[in-house]
Design an enzyme around this catalytic site. Structure first.
Site, PDB file in Angstrom:
ATOM      1  N   TYR A  51      64.124  59.674  45.015  1.00 36.34           N
ATOM      2  CA  TYR A  51      64.727  58.513  45.684  1.00 36.34           C
ATOM      3  C   TYR A  51      65.143  58.705  47.149  1.00 36.34           C
ATOM      4  O   TYR A  51      64.860  57.830  47.974  1.00 36.34           O
ATOM      5  CB  TYR A  51      65.944  58.010  44.895  1.00 36.34           C
ATOM      6  CG  TYR A  51      65.646  57.524  43.491  1.00 36.34           C
ATOM      7  CD1 TYR A  51      64.364  57.187  43.078  1.00 36.34           C
ATOM      8  CD2 TYR A  51      66.673  57.406  42.568  1.00 36.34           C
ATOM      9  CE1 TYR A  51      64.109  56.755  41.796  1.00 36.34           C
ATOM     10  CE2 TYR A  51      66.428  56.969  41.272  1.00 36.34           C
ATOM     11  CZ  TYR A  51      65.147  56.645  40.887  1.00 36.34           C
ATOM     12  OH  TYR A  51      64.903  56.207  39.618  1.00 36.34           O
ATOM     13  N   GLU A  58      62.968  49.027  58.927  1.00 31.47           N
ATOM     14  CA  GLU A  58      63.207  49.180  60.361  1.00 31.47           C
ATOM     15  C   GLU A  58      62.631  50.502  60.864  1.00 31.47           C
ATOM     16  O   GLU A  58      62.067  50.577  61.965  1.00 31.47           O
ATOM     17  CB  GLU A  58      64.713  49.138  60.665  1.00 31.47           C
ATOM     18  CG  GLU A  58      65.378  47.804  60.340  1.00 31.47           C
ATOM     19  CD  GLU A  58      65.933  47.733  58.929  1.00 31.47           C
ATOM     20  OE1 GLU A  58      65.316  48.311  58.002  1.00 31.47           O
ATOM     21  OE2 GLU A  58      66.982  47.101  58.748  1.00 31.47           O
ATOM     22  N   CYS A  89      71.044  48.396  57.611  1.00 31.59           N
ATOM     23  CA  CYS A  89      71.979  49.422  57.145  1.00 31.59           C
ATOM     24  C   CYS A  89      72.500  50.232  58.339  1.00 31.59           C
ATOM     25  O   CYS A  89      71.958  50.148  59.454  1.00 31.59           O
ATOM     26  CB  CYS A  89      71.311  50.322  56.116  1.00 31.59           C
ATOM     27  SG  CYS A  89      70.173  51.541  56.807  1.00 31.59           S
TER      28      CYS A  89
HETATM   29  N1  THU Z   1      66.471  48.764  53.166  1.00 29.99           N
HETATM   30  C1  THU Z   1      65.765  48.513  54.321  1.00 29.99           C
HETATM   31  O1  THU Z   1      64.524  48.578  54.333  1.00 29.99           O
HETATM   32  N2  THU Z   1      66.466  48.206  55.443  1.00 29.99           N
HETATM   33  C2  THU Z   1      67.829  48.102  55.506  1.00 29.99           C
HETATM   34  O2  THU Z   1      68.382  47.972  56.587  1.00 29.99           O
HETATM   35  C3  THU Z   1      68.604  48.117  54.261  1.00 29.99           C
HETATM   36  C4  THU Z   1      67.921  48.709  53.083  1.00 29.99           C
HETATM   37  C5  THU Z   1      65.712  49.144  51.963  1.00 29.99           C
HETATM   38  C6  THU Z   1      65.911  50.570  51.556  1.00 29.99           C
HETATM   39  C7  THU Z   1      65.568  50.505  50.089  1.00 29.99           C
HETATM   40  O3  THU Z   1      64.161  50.649  49.952  1.00 29.99           O
HETATM   41  C8  THU Z   1      65.959  49.102  49.675  1.00 29.99           C
HETATM   42  O4  THU Z   1      66.101  48.363  50.871  1.00 29.99           O
HETATM   43  C9  THU Z   1      67.245  49.028  48.883  1.00 29.99           C
HETATM   44  O5  THU Z   1      68.270  49.680  49.537  1.00 29.99           O
END
Ligand code: THU
Length: 135
Positions: A51, A58, A89
């Site tokens: 994981y 992004e 995030c």
């Molecule tokens: N995720 C993104 O691609 N961008 C973000 O800014 C937030 C989270 C993805 C990571 C993971 O694959 C999924 O969303 C759940 O967290």
């Protein structure tokens, strides 16, 4: 909060969202960014059976931009599904910050379009960036 409309970036983000590799979270994200040259780079999240090895949409879009030899972002859109507002995030805020131009706007979209728009400083106040390392 600042507002804005980015139909081309939204379309590019939604298109690449369809390619997200999300067998674990089932949360597909698409990101598309525009550089000062006008080019658009897009990417999706790519998860992994181990994981922590997965990465965000992004990061994929930024990797595409840097791989093409570009280094500045003037606008970025992320697209997620669901009713809730989903913003970049924390780690991605810092990744975007590295390449942010003063005019950068980051837009958080749902399937219907942009829900909320931000300046870099709103997403990451008093941030650390390349300027801190300049001598
Ligand atoms: N995720 C993104 O691609 N961008 C973000 O800014 C937030 C989270 C993805 C990571 C993971 O694959 C999924 O969303 C759940 O967290």
């Amino acid at each position: 909060m600042s507002t804005g409309s980015e139909p081309d970036l939204f379309a590019a983000a939604q298109q690449v969202q369809a390619n997200a590799h999300v067998p674990y979270s089932h949360f597909a994200v698409g990101a598309a960014l525009r550089t000062p040259s006008g080019r658009i780079f897009a990417g999706c999240n790519v998860e992994n059976a181990a994981y922590p090895q997965g990465w965000c949409a992004e990061a994929s879009a930024i990797a595409a931009m840097v791989s093409a030899g570009e280094r500045e972002i003037v606008a970025l859109v992320t697209v997620c599904d669901g009713d809730q507002l989903s913003t970049c995030c924390g780690g991605c805020r810092q990744k975007i910050r590295e390449f942010a131009t003063p005019e950068l706007r980051v837009h958080a979209a749902g399937p219907e379009g942009i829900r909320r728009s931000y300046t870099m400083d709103e997403l990451l106040p008093d941030s650390f960036g390349p300027e801190q390392l300049q001598r």
